[in-house]
Write a protein that holds these residues in place. Structure first.
Motif, PDB file in Angstrom:
ATOM      1  N   HIS A 155      62.505  10.933 118.754  1.00 27.05           N
ATOM      2  CA  HIS A 155      62.068  12.167 119.413  1.00 27.05           C
ATOM      3  C   HIS A 155      62.850  12.390 120.706  1.00 27.05           C
ATOM      4  CE1 HIS A 155      59.002  12.857 116.555  1.00 27.05           C
ATOM      5  NE2 HIS A 155      58.103  12.012 117.016  1.00 27.05           N
ATOM      6  N   GLN A 208      59.453   7.421 117.979  1.00 28.83           N
ATOM      7  CA  GLN A 208      59.307   7.913 119.351  1.00 28.83           C
ATOM      8  C   GLN A 208      60.662   7.950 120.048  1.00 28.83           C
ATOM      9  OE1 GLN A 208      56.402   9.175 120.481  1.00 28.83           O
ATOM     10  NE2 GLN A 208      55.645   8.723 118.422  1.00 28.83           N
ATOM     11  N   LYS A 248      55.541  17.588 117.455  1.00 26.36           N
ATOM     12  CA  LYS A 248      56.754  16.835 117.143  1.00 26.36           C
ATOM     13  C   LYS A 248      56.821  16.508 115.657  1.00 26.36           C
ATOM     14  CE  LYS A 248      57.086  14.665 121.724  1.00 26.36           C
ATOM     15  NZ  LYS A 248      57.030  13.392 122.478  1.00 26.36           N
ATOM     16  N   THR A 249      55.649  16.257 115.062  1.00 28.43           N
ATOM     17  CA  THR A 249      55.575  16.053 113.617  1.00 28.43           C
ATOM     18  C   THR A 249      54.540  17.010 113.053  1.00 28.43           C
ATOM     19  OG1 THR A 249      53.910  14.295 113.838  1.00 28.43           O
ATOM     20  CG2 THR A 249      56.232  13.622 113.788  1.00 28.43           C
ATOM     21  N   ASP A 306      50.442  17.210 114.173  1.00 32.02           N
ATOM     22  CA  ASP A 306      49.540  16.409 113.345  1.00 32.02           C
ATOM     23  C   ASP A 306      48.454  15.733 114.173  1.00 32.02           C
ATOM     24  OD1 ASP A 306      50.894  17.026 110.989  1.00 32.02           O
ATOM     25  OD2 ASP A 306      52.291  15.359 111.203  1.00 32.02           O
ATOM     26  N   THR A 338      57.136   4.017 113.305  1.00 34.86           N
ATOM     27  CA  THR A 338      56.583   5.037 114.189  1.00 34.86           C
ATOM     28  C   THR A 338      57.061   4.837 115.616  1.00 34.86           C
ATOM     29  OG1 THR A 338      54.624   5.250 112.793  1.00 34.86           O
ATOM     30  CG2 THR A 338      54.437   6.062 115.048  1.00 34.86           C
ATOM     31  N   ASP A 350      48.331   9.442 111.705  1.00 35.90           N
ATOM     32  CA  ASP A 350      48.889  10.697 112.208  1.00 35.90           C
ATOM     33  C   ASP A 350      49.549  10.528 113.568  1.00 35.90           C
ATOM     34  OD1 ASP A 350      48.136  11.989 109.929  1.00 35.90           O
ATOM     35  OD2 ASP A 350      46.364  12.942 110.779  1.00 35.90           O
ATOM     36  N   GLY A 351      50.371   9.483 113.669  1.00 38.17           N
ATOM     37  CA  GLY A 351      51.245   9.333 114.825  1.00 38.17           C
ATOM     38  C   GLY A 351      50.729   8.501 115.969  1.00 38.17           C
ATOM     39  N   GLU A 352      49.468   8.055 115.925  1.00 34.56           N
ATOM     40  CA  GLU A 352      48.944   7.257 117.019  1.00 34.56           C
ATOM     41  C   GLU A 352      48.426   5.923 116.519  1.00 34.56           C
ATOM     42  OE1 GLU A 352      46.831   8.788 120.380  1.00 34.56           O
ATOM     43  OE2 GLU A 352      47.124  10.830 119.682  1.00 34.56           O
TER      44      GLU A 352
END
Length: 349
Positions: A192, A189, A120-121, A92, A185, A327-329
């Motif tokens: 993960h 991590q 990862k996603t 993503d 989120t 989107d993950g960040e």
């Protein structure tokens, strides 16, 4: 193409007065191989730095930009070649970077896009129904024999006063969250590192967030959320508050233009198309216990009185004093406008 904190200062300024470069258009003859451009991220989780098979088609052009600043040049070269298909090989975060940097290249005239789920996603590929083992050859075949699914990413624009007239700092993505979502989120991590990815991450972090919200005090970061103001539509009308908890705080904000989300969750209720958001006030523990049923779409009645707001909007503004996630960040606190970007055609099986 990833850093721990993705600051808006690093995003290319988009000059509203300038036109996107014209993409070379050509008509393919029957049976002629398409011209394909591949953005390959060797750092993506499932790529692991492996070399890409370049012999699959003589009309496949592969770029491996090592940093975000190299993406606009790679995409401009693809536009000049008149690609029929843009393949994004990554997760993503890679999709977000390509769509962000491609705005100044393609504007409203994007080629068809295919995404290989290598991160990862991969929430976007869940929505598109792309299998985990989808290959470049599968994507090329689907250009002519597969389906097309149309989605509009969210454009998130910084509303700082330092932007030049006609220019904005803007990023494109599909999933935005704040408050407890930021904490989730960060927990993801850790998941993960334990080997959990995609839908499993949603399940693991969701359970952990629920437990924190059920048993923590209101001063706990999971229940406290973040101070934010949400303005709806072009009129920037303030979103109503239920009266539960501090009216200046929201425990969680989640927004997306996707229609199917990992693990089958349905945070927006019956809403499916367009820009959707759910905002949760500092709700009671009793209402928190209903969250799993809400995510499964089992609660049909209105939830606003309980402090859960599900709605669609043409656009909304967000003023927040904490980081938010796209989107993950993580992105810094500030003032932003969120609206829909151009309609993109994604290739699917």
């Amino acid at each position: 193409m990833a850093t721990p904190i993705y600051e808006f200062a690093q995003i290319p300024r988009v000059d509203a007065a300038s036109r996107a470069r014209a993409r070379v258009r050509r008509m393919r003859d029957a049976g002629q191989a398409p011209t394909v451009g591949v953005i390959y991220n060797p750092r993506s989780h499932r790529n692991l730095g492996a070399d890409f098979d370049c012999g699959i088609c003589p009309h496949v052009h592969i770029a491996q930009p090592r940093e975000r600043g190299q993406l606009p040049l790679a995409l401009a070269e693809f536009a000049e070649k008149g690609i029929d298909l843009l393949v994004i090989n990554g997760g993503d975060g890679t999709v977000r970077d390509v769509l962000t940097c491609g705005q100044a290249v393609f504007g409203e005239e994007w080629p068809a896009i295919a995404v290989l789920p290598k991160g990862k996603t991969n929430a976007l590929t869940v929505d598109l129904g792309v299998p985990d083992d989808w290959t470049l050859q599968d994507a090329i075949d689907a250009l002519d024999h597969g389906s097309r699914i149309y989605r509009r990413p969210m454009n998130v624009s910084a509303l700082g006063t330092d932007a030049k007239p006609g220019a904005v700092s803007r990023v494109a993505g599909f999933i935005l969250g704040a408050g407890a979502f930021t904490k989730a989120t960060q927990a993801g991590q850790s998941a993960h590192k334990l080997g959990a990815f995609n839908s499993m991450v949603v399940a693991v972090t969701g359970i952990w967030a629920l437990l924190q919200s059920l048993f923590a005090t209101r001063g706990n970061a999971w229940r406290k959320g973040a101070r934010m103001r949400i303005g709806l539509g072009a009129a920037d009308a303030p979103m109503v508050h239920s009266g539960h908890g501090d009216p200046a705080m929201r425990q969680l904000l989640f927004a997306s233009t996707l229609e199917r989300l990992p693990a089958g969750i349905k945070p927006f209720g019956a809403l499916r198309s367009g820009l959707k958001l759910v905002a949760i006030d500092q709700i009671s523990r009793r209402t928190t216990a209903l969250i799993p049923l809400m995510l499964l779409g089992k609660i049909k009645g209105p939830l606003r009185q309980r402090g859960i707001h599900q709605l669609a909007a043409t656009q909304f503004s967000l003023s927040i004093d904490d980081q938010f996630i796209l989107d993950g960040e993580a992105f810094p606190a500030g003032d932003y406008r969120i609206e829909q970007g151009p309609e993109l055609a994604f290739v699917a099986p």
